[in-house]
Design a protein around this motif. Structure first.
Motif, PDB file in Angstrom:
ATOM      1  N   GLN A   6       0.954  -1.076   0.058  1.00  0.00           N
ATOM      2  CA  GLN A   6      -0.066   0.000   0.080  1.00  0.00           C
ATOM      3  C   GLN A   6       0.945   1.192  -0.207  1.00  0.00           C
ATOM      4  O   GLN A   6       1.903   1.270   0.908  1.00  0.00           O
ATOM      5  N   TRP A   8       0.673   5.614   0.166  1.00  0.00           N
ATOM      6  CA  TRP A   8       0.053   6.885   0.217  1.00  0.00           C
ATOM      7  C   TRP A   8       0.830   8.067  -0.198  1.00  0.00           C
ATOM      8  O   TRP A   8       2.025   7.895  -0.291  1.00  0.00           O
ATOM      9  N   ASN A   9       0.216   9.022  -0.559  1.00  0.00           N
ATOM     10  CA  ASN A   9       0.790  10.129  -1.147  1.00  0.00           C
ATOM     11  C   ASN A   9       1.202  11.133   0.282  1.00  0.00           C
ATOM     12  O   ASN A   9       0.719  10.659   1.192  1.00  0.00           O
ATOM     13  N   VAL A  13      -3.540  10.211   1.186  1.00  0.00           N
ATOM     14  CA  VAL A  13      -4.555   9.570   0.159  1.00  0.00           C
ATOM     15  C   VAL A  13      -3.784   8.270  -0.302  1.00  0.00           C
ATOM     16  O   VAL A  13      -2.763   8.108  -0.771  1.00  0.00           O
ATOM     17  N   VAL A  15      -2.991   5.822  -2.890  1.00  0.00           N
ATOM     18  CA  VAL A  15      -2.719   5.902  -4.324  1.00  0.00           C
ATOM     19  C   VAL A  15      -2.554   4.437  -4.898  1.00  0.00           C
ATOM     20  O   VAL A  15      -2.554   4.315  -6.167  1.00  0.00           O
ATOM     21  N   LEU A  16      -2.110   3.615  -4.152  1.00  0.00           N
ATOM     22  CA  LEU A  16      -2.075   2.143  -4.670  1.00  0.00           C
ATOM     23  C   LEU A  16      -2.399   1.160  -3.464  1.00  0.00           C
ATOM     24  O   LEU A  16      -2.066   1.160  -2.451  1.00  0.00           O
TER      25      LEU A  16
END
Length: 101
Positions: A6, A8-9, A13, A15-16
């Motif tokens: 996983q 996150w930006n 958020v 993002v993957l």
């Protein structure tokens, strides 16, 4: 327990999220600039493909057509745009990978 990746930006958020599906490579072939196809059983998931080019532009005229890939449950095929009448065409070569999620 979940397993996967996983990302996150900076704003937090997601993002993957690769915890639910993991792709399985079913085959690979080196494309040399000619049309072709390979039979492969891709009926056990959602098919995907990825092309890794050897180059993007080989010369100044930029007559470098990439492969046009089609995939279905029975296999994968590729064609190159017609280069008839063009001076010094250099189709993009590289590796084509395919599999299922």
């Amino acid at each position: 327990m979940a397993a996967g990746l996983q990302i996150w930006n900076a704003s937090g958020v997601l993002v993957l999220d690769a915890t639910q599906r993991c792709g399985r490579i079913k085959g690979a072939v080196q494309l040399t600039g000619a049309n072709g196809s390979v039979a492969s059983d891709l009926s056990d998931g959602t098919p995907f493909w990825s092309f890794q080019p050897d180059f993007l532009y080989r010369h100044i005229s930029n007559v470098t057509p990439p492969p046009i890939v089609s995939i279905n449950a029975g296999g994968i095929s590729w064609t190159y745009s017609s280069t008839a009448g063009l001076n010094f065409p250099n189709p993009v070569t590289g590796w084509l990978f395919w599999g299922v999620f």
